[in-house]
Write an enzyme that holds these catalytic residues in place. Structure first.
Site, PDB file in Angstrom:
ATOM      1  N   THR A  60       0.839  -1.200   0.000  1.00  0.00           N
ATOM      2  CA  THR A  60       0.000   0.000   0.000  1.00  0.00           C
ATOM      3  C   THR A  60       0.872   1.246   0.000  1.00  0.00           C
ATOM      4  OG1 THR A  60      -1.923   1.052   1.027  1.00  0.00           O
ATOM      5  CG2 THR A  60      -0.381  -0.042   2.528  1.00  0.00           C
ATOM      6  N   LYS A  64       3.416   1.326  -3.939  1.00  0.00           N
ATOM      7  CA  LYS A  64       2.838   0.554  -5.060  1.00  0.00           C
ATOM      8  C   LYS A  64       3.644   0.700  -6.355  1.00  0.00           C
ATOM      9  CE  LYS A  64      -1.946   0.601  -3.410  1.00  0.00           C
ATOM     10  NZ  LYS A  64      -3.348   0.849  -3.756  1.00  0.00           N
ATOM     11  N   ASP A 101      -6.899  -3.724  -7.190  1.00  0.00           N
ATOM     12  CA  ASP A 101      -7.755  -2.596  -6.789  1.00  0.00           C
ATOM     13  C   ASP A 101      -8.967  -2.442  -7.705  1.00  0.00           C
ATOM     14  OD1 ASP A 101      -6.287  -1.810  -4.553  1.00  0.00           O
ATOM     15  OD2 ASP A 101      -4.953  -0.532  -5.725  1.00  0.00           O
ATOM     16  N   GLY A 127      -5.283  10.558 -10.786  1.00  0.00           N
ATOM     17  CA  GLY A 127      -4.038  10.144 -10.129  1.00  0.00           C
ATOM     18  C   GLY A 127      -3.889   8.632 -10.145  1.00  0.00           C
ATOM     19  N   VAL A 152      -6.419  19.233 -16.313  1.00  0.00           N
ATOM     20  CA  VAL A 152      -7.056  18.531 -17.442  1.00  0.00           C
ATOM     21  C   VAL A 152      -6.061  17.656 -18.207  1.00  0.00           C
ATOM     22  CG1 VAL A 152      -8.389  18.855 -19.572  1.00  0.00           C
ATOM     23  CG2 VAL A 152      -8.741  20.376 -17.642  1.00  0.00           C
ATOM     24  N   GLY A 237     -15.933   3.213  -0.198  1.00  0.00           N
ATOM     25  CA  GLY A 237     -14.869   2.308  -0.614  1.00  0.00           C
ATOM     26  C   GLY A 237     -14.527   1.176   0.341  1.00  0.00           C
TER      27      GLY A 237
HETATM   28  P1  ATR Z   1      -3.857   9.052  -5.566  1.00  0.00           P
HETATM   29  O1  ATR Z   1      -2.699   8.109  -5.603  1.00  0.00           O
HETATM   30  O2  ATR Z   1      -4.723   8.951  -4.338  1.00  0.00           O
HETATM   31  O3  ATR Z   1      -4.674   8.995  -6.811  1.00  0.00           O
HETATM   32  P2  ATR Z   1      -2.659  11.446  -6.559  1.00  0.00           P
HETATM   33  O4  ATR Z   1      -1.968  10.669  -7.610  1.00  0.00           O
HETATM   34  O5  ATR Z   1      -1.934  12.524  -5.823  1.00  0.00           O
HETATM   35  O6  ATR Z   1      -3.226  10.498  -5.417  1.00  0.00           O
HETATM   36  O7  ATR Z   1      -3.987  12.058  -7.212  1.00  0.00           O
HETATM   37  C1  ATR Z   1      -4.897  12.799  -6.493  1.00  0.00           C
HETATM   38  C2  ATR Z   1      -6.075  13.171  -7.403  1.00  0.00           C
HETATM   39  O8  ATR Z   1      -7.055  13.893  -6.640  1.00  0.00           O
HETATM   40  C3  ATR Z   1      -5.696  14.065  -8.566  1.00  0.00           C
HETATM   41  O9  ATR Z   1      -6.515  13.747  -9.661  1.00  0.00           O
HETATM   42  C4  ATR Z   1      -6.011  15.456  -8.005  1.00  0.00           C
HETATM   43  O10 ATR Z   1      -6.260  16.431  -9.001  1.00  0.00           O
HETATM   44  P3  ATR Z   1      -5.011  17.161  -9.748  1.00  0.00           P
HETATM   45  O11 ATR Z   1      -4.403  16.144 -10.656  1.00  0.00           O
HETATM   46  O12 ATR Z   1      -5.613  18.286 -10.480  1.00  0.00           O
HETATM   47  O13 ATR Z   1      -4.078  17.582  -8.633  1.00  0.00           O
HETATM   48  C5  ATR Z   1      -7.283  15.164  -7.257  1.00  0.00           C
HETATM   49  N1  ATR Z   1      -7.599  16.146  -6.208  1.00  0.00           N
HETATM   50  C6  ATR Z   1      -6.998  16.292  -5.001  1.00  0.00           C
HETATM   51  N2  ATR Z   1      -7.594  17.266  -4.280  1.00  0.00           N
HETATM   52  C7  ATR Z   1      -8.607  17.736  -5.045  1.00  0.00           C
HETATM   53  C8  ATR Z   1      -9.612  18.753  -4.859  1.00  0.00           C
HETATM   54  N3  ATR Z   1      -9.691  19.482  -3.718  1.00  0.00           N
HETATM   55  N4  ATR Z   1     -10.492  18.974  -5.874  1.00  0.00           N
HETATM   56  C9  ATR Z   1     -10.430  18.254  -7.021  1.00  0.00           C
HETATM   57  N5  ATR Z   1      -9.507  17.293  -7.251  1.00  0.00           N
HETATM   58  C10 ATR Z   1      -8.613  17.030  -6.279  1.00  0.00           C
END
Ligand code: ATR
Length: 271
Positions: A60, A64, A101, A127, A152, A237
């Site tokens: 985790t 990963k 997952d 992400g 985007v 989840g």
């Molecule tokens: P994880 O491994 O949990 O997916 P990550 O790779 O850091 O973590 O991705 C987090 C995701 O949550 C991203 O898509 C992020 O958007 P950005 O790519 O624009 O950063 C999104 N995210 C986090 N906080 C957010 C918020 N307050 N509103 C909208 N999207 C959010």
């Protein structure tokens, strides 16, 4: 006795040891399953040490991607996810990397009678969490999977990478307002109690199903919003967590435990 465990940092509060011990009880397997704390810069060494006797491990946060890099062989879904949450020692001593997952998410949706075939699905976030579930989701033949993200370009990149598996689109939050069948929140916004800037019209009252990949004792902020807009159902989840574990247990033992009573026990404990 076969040894299993879960690598992470931190790891003390992981529910995986409890889940796998309950699965082992159910299927009368004698296994051990322990939390395995690895130093942030010591994951490869910790894996090597564990697999001198270990049969399999979950992985985790934040390891990963490193597990993906060190596995000797990768399943198709792990290759697509570029992340591994399940390692299995094969008979020749090499390590197979898989990612359960997405199967966990899909199985939890299907358990809850949420069909995915032919549906318009909107996924929030682009992400690692979202990347990890796209292959199994697309394998259910939805009509379309739309990825919406604050940044985007990241949504566009994912849509490009997975478009050979099914119809995908990418956009920003202020570009979309037409109702969809299913919305899946894969952002980390819930962790900080934030809500992505969603148009209320994305939800068709009494029809749209919302799924938050996060879970908590109380209804998540995203699911609260969904309920306020009249979503037909909201799911969190916790079921995905139990189902991804069941899939890992199957990879290791060839046995499929019944996730339902385990989920019930976890939910009761959470509350
Ligand atoms: P994880 O491994 O949990 O997916 P990550 O790779 O850091 O973590 O991705 C987090 C995701 O949550 C991203 O898509 C992020 O958007 P950005 O790519 O624009 O950063 C999104 N995210 C986090 N906080 C957010 C918020 N307050 N509103 C909208 N999207 C959010």
């Amino acid at each position: 006795m076969n040894n299993y465990g879960v690598f992470g940092n931190p790891i003390a509060h992981s529910k995986s040891p409890l889940i796998h011990r309950l699965f082992a009880e159910q299927t009368t397997q004698h296994i051990s399953y322990e939390p395995l704390l690895a130093a942030l810069d010591g994951f490869p060494a910790a894996v090597q040490e564990f697999f001198r006797t270990g049969s399999g491990a979950n992985v985790t946060v934040p390891f990963k991607e490193q597990a993906f890099a060190l596995a000797d062989q990768l399943s198709e879904r792990a290759q697509r996810a570029k992340a591994v949450n399940t390692l299995k020692k094969l008979s020749d001593g090499s390590l197979l990397g898989d990612n359960t997952d997405g199967a966990g998410l899909v199985n939890d949706l299907l358990n809850n009678q949420v069909q995915l075939a032919g549906k318009n699905i909107l996924i929030l976030g682009a992400g690692g969490a979202v990347r990890g579930v796209l292959e199994p989701l697309l394998a259910q033949h939805p009509a379309e999977v739309g990825i919406v993200n604050r940044t985007v370009e990241k949504a566009e990149q994912l849509a490009r990478e997975f478009t050979d598996l099914g119809p995908m689109t990418a956009c920003g939050y202020d570009w979309i307002d037409a109702p969809v069948d299913i919305i899946i929140n894969g952002t980390s916004a819930s962790l900080s109690g934030d809500l992505p800037p969603l148009a209320a019209t994305l939800i068709k009252p009494g029809h749209t199903v919302c799924y938050d990949m996060m879970y908590s004792k109380d209804t998540t902020v995203f699911n609260q919003w969904a309920q306020q807009q009249g979503a037909a159902r909201t799911l969190d989840g916790l079921g995905m967590l139990v189902e991804q574990a069941a899939e890992a247990f199957y990879i290791w033992t060839g046995l499929r435990p019944d996730p339902a009573p385990v989920l019930q026990q976890l939910r009761a404990q959470l509350e």
